[in-house]
Design a protein around this motif. Structure first.
Motif, PDB file in Angstrom:
ATOM      1  N   VAL A  83       0.845  -1.201   0.000  1.00  0.00           N
ATOM      2  CA  VAL A  83       0.000   0.000   0.000  1.00  0.00           C
ATOM      3  C   VAL A  83       0.877   1.247   0.000  1.00  0.00           C
ATOM      4  O   VAL A  83       0.667   2.180  -0.783  1.00  0.00           O
ATOM      5  CB  VAL A  83      -0.967   0.002   1.214  1.00  0.00           C
ATOM      6  CG1 VAL A  83      -1.676   1.337   1.337  1.00  0.00           C
ATOM      7  CG2 VAL A  83      -1.974  -1.129   1.090  1.00  0.00           C
ATOM      8  N   ALA A  84       1.882   1.273   0.873  1.00  0.00           N
ATOM      9  CA  ALA A  84       2.769   2.433   0.956  1.00  0.00           C
ATOM     10  C   ALA A  84       3.536   2.633  -0.354  1.00  0.00           C
ATOM     11  O   ALA A  84       3.644   3.766  -0.855  1.00  0.00           O
ATOM     12  CB  ALA A  84       3.741   2.267   2.122  1.00  0.00           C
ATOM     13  N   SER A  86       2.698   1.606  -3.376  1.00  0.00           N
ATOM     14  CA  SER A  86       1.757   2.033  -4.426  1.00  0.00           C
ATOM     15  C   SER A  86       1.458   3.523  -4.305  1.00  0.00           C
ATOM     16  O   SER A  86       1.399   4.239  -5.318  1.00  0.00           O
ATOM     17  CB  SER A  86       0.456   1.229  -4.340  1.00  0.00           C
ATOM     18  OG  SER A  86       0.706  -0.125  -4.649  1.00  0.00           O
ATOM     19  N   GLU A  87       1.269   3.998  -3.085  1.00  0.00           N
ATOM     20  CA  GLU A  87       1.017   5.430  -2.871  1.00  0.00           C
ATOM     21  C   GLU A  87       2.228   6.262  -3.275  1.00  0.00           C
ATOM     22  O   GLU A  87       2.085   7.330  -3.889  1.00  0.00           O
ATOM     23  CB  GLU A  87       0.634   5.685  -1.416  1.00  0.00           C
ATOM     24  CG  GLU A  87      -0.743   5.178  -1.047  1.00  0.00           C
ATOM     25  CD  GLU A  87      -1.067   5.332   0.441  1.00  0.00           C
ATOM     26  OE1 GLU A  87      -0.232   5.877   1.197  1.00  0.00           O
ATOM     27  OE2 GLU A  87      -2.154   4.890   0.838  1.00  0.00           O
ATOM     28  N   SER A  90       2.386   6.367  -7.065  1.00  0.00           N
ATOM     29  CA  SER A  90       1.339   7.240  -7.578  1.00  0.00           C
ATOM     30  C   SER A  90       1.730   8.708  -7.412  1.00  0.00           C
ATOM     31  O   SER A  90       1.576   9.521  -8.333  1.00  0.00           O
ATOM     32  CB  SER A  90       0.022   6.954  -6.853  1.00  0.00           C
ATOM     33  OG  SER A  90      -0.975   7.835  -7.283  1.00  0.00           O
ATOM     34  N   THR A  91       2.251   9.044  -6.241  1.00  0.00           N
ATOM     35  CA  THR A  91       2.690  10.422  -5.988  1.00  0.00           C
ATOM     36  C   THR A  91       3.836  10.798  -6.911  1.00  0.00           C
ATOM     37  O   THR A  91       3.856  11.890  -7.487  1.00  0.00           O
ATOM     38  CB  THR A  91       3.113  10.585  -4.513  1.00  0.00           C
ATOM     39  OG1 THR A  91       1.993  10.279  -3.683  1.00  0.00           O
ATOM     40  CG2 THR A  91       3.596  11.991  -4.222  1.00  0.00           C
TER      41      THR A  91
END
Length: 178
Positions: A83-84, A86-87, A90-91
């Motif tokens: 999750v981290a 992927s974030e 994305s950023t």
């Protein structure tokens, strides 16, 4: 970060246990000293952290990191869960797109600045020509006023000066010189 690195990270994320992940209790004060990285909804460990058992390799030692480093590794691995990551990706991609747009805008501003500089130079040139024409007109008007009693000659010189001024205005692109 290169596009290849981003692609490799994205491929590595496919099929992994989703996060968030949590560090076990290794090094904590309680009875549980589990060396596991845990995930919500899964009772088993995602992975296990190895800790140096204090023995030499020839005597059955495991050549693992010491306790403090193993604890740091456990917290790090738990923090960089899918999750981290992927974030973060994305950023990163969002910022890369924004950066590309800003580069385009900067290029456009540079082009606009060049256009303004050329227009300013052209205006400076027109102003210089107008100043020359005005100086000549004032000089010729002064000659007219010195003629005294020759009215016909005054009008001829003044008309000539006005024609020269109008020609000067026209040569600068002035549309009001008629």
């Amino acid at each position: 970060m290169t596009a290849d690195t981003i692609t490799a990270i994205k491929k590595a994320l496919v099929g992994v246990t989703p996060g968030p992940w949590h560090a076990g209790h290794l090094g904590g004060g309680g009875k549980c000293q589990c060396q596991s990285i845990l995930s919500e909804g899964i009772s088993g460990a995602i992975c296990t952290i190895h800790v140096d058992n204090g023995k030499l390799i020839g005597e059955g030692g495991n050549d693992a990191p010491p306790l403090s480093e193993a604890i740091a590794n456990m917290h790090y691995i738990a923090a960089v869960n899918p999750v981290a990551i992927s974030e973060l990706l994305s950023t990163l991609e969002s910022l890369q797109r924004e950066n590309a747009q800003l580069r385009i805008q900067a290029s456009n501003y540079a082009a606009d600045a060049e256009t303004v500089r050329r227009e300013r130079d052209a205006a400076d040139s027109r102003e210089s020509k107008l100043r020359e024409a005005l100086t000549k007109l004032v000089r010729e008007a002064g000659e007219v006023s010195n003629l005294g009693a020759v009215p016909g000659r005054q009008w001829t010189l003044l008309a000539g000066a006005l024609i020269n001024a109008r020609a000067a205005l026209s040569s600068t692109g002035d549309t009001h010189g008629n």
